[in-house]
Motif scaffolding. Structure first.
Motif, PDB file in Angstrom:
ATOM      1  N   UNK A  11       0.867  -1.265  -0.085  1.00  0.00           N
ATOM      2  CA  UNK A  11      -0.047   0.100   0.030  1.00  0.00           C
ATOM      3  C   UNK A  11       0.815   1.215   0.300  1.00  0.00           C
ATOM      4  N   UNK A  12       2.023   1.202  -0.486  1.00  0.00           N
ATOM      5  CA  UNK A  12       2.954   2.227  -0.669  1.00  0.00           C
ATOM      6  C   UNK A  12       3.628   2.658  -1.950  1.00  0.00           C
ATOM      7  N   UNK A  13       3.565   3.596  -2.521  1.00  0.00           N
ATOM      8  CA  UNK A  13       4.083   3.856  -3.738  1.00  0.00           C
ATOM      9  C   UNK A  13       3.471   3.344  -4.895  1.00  0.00           C
ATOM     10  N   UNK A  14       4.297   2.717  -5.847  1.00  0.00           N
ATOM     11  CA  UNK A  14       4.081   1.966  -6.838  1.00  0.00           C
ATOM     12  C   UNK A  14       3.515   0.440  -6.432  1.00  0.00           C
ATOM     13  N   UNK A  15       2.369   0.238  -5.820  1.00  0.00           N
ATOM     14  CA  UNK A  15       1.849  -0.903  -5.208  1.00  0.00           C
ATOM     15  C   UNK A  15       2.011  -2.179  -6.139  1.00  0.00           C
ATOM     16  N   UNK A  45      -7.873  -1.252   3.566  1.00  0.00           N
ATOM     17  CA  UNK A  45      -7.082  -1.629   4.646  1.00  0.00           C
ATOM     18  C   UNK A  45      -7.856  -2.661   5.559  1.00  0.00           C
ATOM     19  N   UNK A  46      -7.199  -3.497   6.240  1.00  0.00           N
ATOM     20  CA  UNK A  46      -7.811  -4.289   7.268  1.00  0.00           C
ATOM     21  C   UNK A  46      -6.812  -4.163   8.675  1.00  0.00           C
ATOM     22  N   UNK A  47      -7.518  -3.805   9.795  1.00  0.00           N
ATOM     23  CA  UNK A  47      -7.011  -3.527  11.045  1.00  0.00           C
ATOM     24  C   UNK A  47      -5.526  -2.753  11.008  1.00  0.00           C
ATOM     25  N   UNK A  48      -5.779  -1.837  10.175  1.00  0.00           N
ATOM     26  CA  UNK A  48      -4.620  -0.754  10.007  1.00  0.00           C
ATOM     27  C   UNK A  48      -5.127   0.522   9.644  1.00  0.00           C
ATOM     28  N   UNK A  49      -4.579   1.552  10.537  1.00  0.00           N
ATOM     29  CA  UNK A  49      -5.184   2.743  10.298  1.00  0.00           C
ATOM     30  C   UNK A  49      -4.236   3.758   9.428  1.00  0.00           C
ATOM     31  N   UNK A  50      -4.879   3.536   8.051  1.00  0.00           N
ATOM     32  CA  UNK A  50      -4.431   4.002   7.021  1.00  0.00           C
ATOM     33  C   UNK A  50      -5.456   4.311   5.840  1.00  0.00           C
ATOM     34  N   UNK A  51      -5.404   5.425   5.152  1.00  0.00           N
ATOM     35  CA  UNK A  51      -6.249   5.570   3.971  1.00  0.00           C
ATOM     36  C   UNK A  51      -6.057   4.738   2.738  1.00  0.00           C
ATOM     37  N   UNK A  52      -4.789   4.396   2.613  1.00  0.00           N
ATOM     38  CA  UNK A  52      -4.233   3.993   1.279  1.00  0.00           C
ATOM     39  C   UNK A  52      -4.670   2.544   1.288  1.00  0.00           C
ATOM     40  N   UNK A  94       3.203  -0.270   4.079  1.00  0.00           N
ATOM     41  CA  UNK A  94       4.290  -1.056   3.736  1.00  0.00           C
ATOM     42  C   UNK A  94       4.479  -1.088   2.210  1.00  0.00           C
ATOM     43  N   UNK A  95       5.726  -1.215   1.871  1.00  0.00           N
ATOM     44  CA  UNK A  95       6.025  -1.335   0.307  1.00  0.00           C
ATOM     45  C   UNK A  95       5.680  -2.840   0.016  1.00  0.00           C
ATOM     46  N   UNK A  96       6.003  -3.862   0.637  1.00  0.00           N
ATOM     47  CA  UNK A  96       5.472  -5.285   0.488  1.00  0.00           C
ATOM     48  C   UNK A  96       5.433  -5.887   1.580  1.00  0.00           C
TER      49      UNK A  96
END
Length: 168
Positions: A11-15, A45-52, A94-96
């Protein structure tokens, strides 16, 4: 050789690029032979505080590695692709992320390794791609098929087909 199922997510950068690179690096490893991959899915997102949102896929492969060796390979690839070491218990962007979902039908409970993955039955982003690859696979602990676990989900609609597939 063991049959394994790995979940890949970013969910970061070039997913999409990170998931494709992880799949390529796994496939290039001499101890892993990719059998097939699911389509790519965009997932809430599952169980993570993010909008991505995440891009996720599942890989079915054969490996000569033991479960511990496989975990080491997955973690090496995560680091190679810029994954930062997690601090604390909370999930982070995370990137991956490469998770071992299943290793044959083995049940492993060790300090840093639990197989089957302890949340596989709760996550649409793992179960929907698994439906593509092996819908009848029986969870060795829960004794339910992938279809049955998917039908038990509270929010199975949180996964959207992204339309990208990596073929090996």
């Amino acid at each position: 050789m063991a049959i394994i199922h790995l979940s890949l997510g970013s969910n970061m950068g070039d997913r999409i690029g990170y998931v494709q690179q992880a799949a390529s690096l796994l496939g290039a490893d001499e101890g892993i032979t990719i059998v097939r991959t699911s389509a790519f899915y965009e997932t809430e997102p599952w169980n993570i505080n993010t909008n991505t949102w995440f891009v996720n896929a599942v890989i079915e492969a054969k490996t000569k590695y033991s479960p511990k060796e496989l975990l080491e390979v997955c973690q090496r690839i995560e680091r190679q692709l810029g994954r930062k070491i997690k601090v604390g218990q909370d999930y982070e962007d995370r990137t991956i992320d490469i998770d071992i979902l299943f290793y044959n039908k083995d049940i492993i409970e060790e300090e840093n390794l639990t197989i089957p993955h302890k949340f596989v039955h709760l996550r649409a982003f793992t179960l929907v791609p698994m439906l593509e690859l092996n819908a009848g696979f029986i969870h060795p602990v829960l004794h339910k098929s992938i279809i049955e676990m998917h039908n038990d989900l509270e929010n199975p609609e949180m996964v959207f087909l992204y339309g990208t597939r990596v073929d090996f």
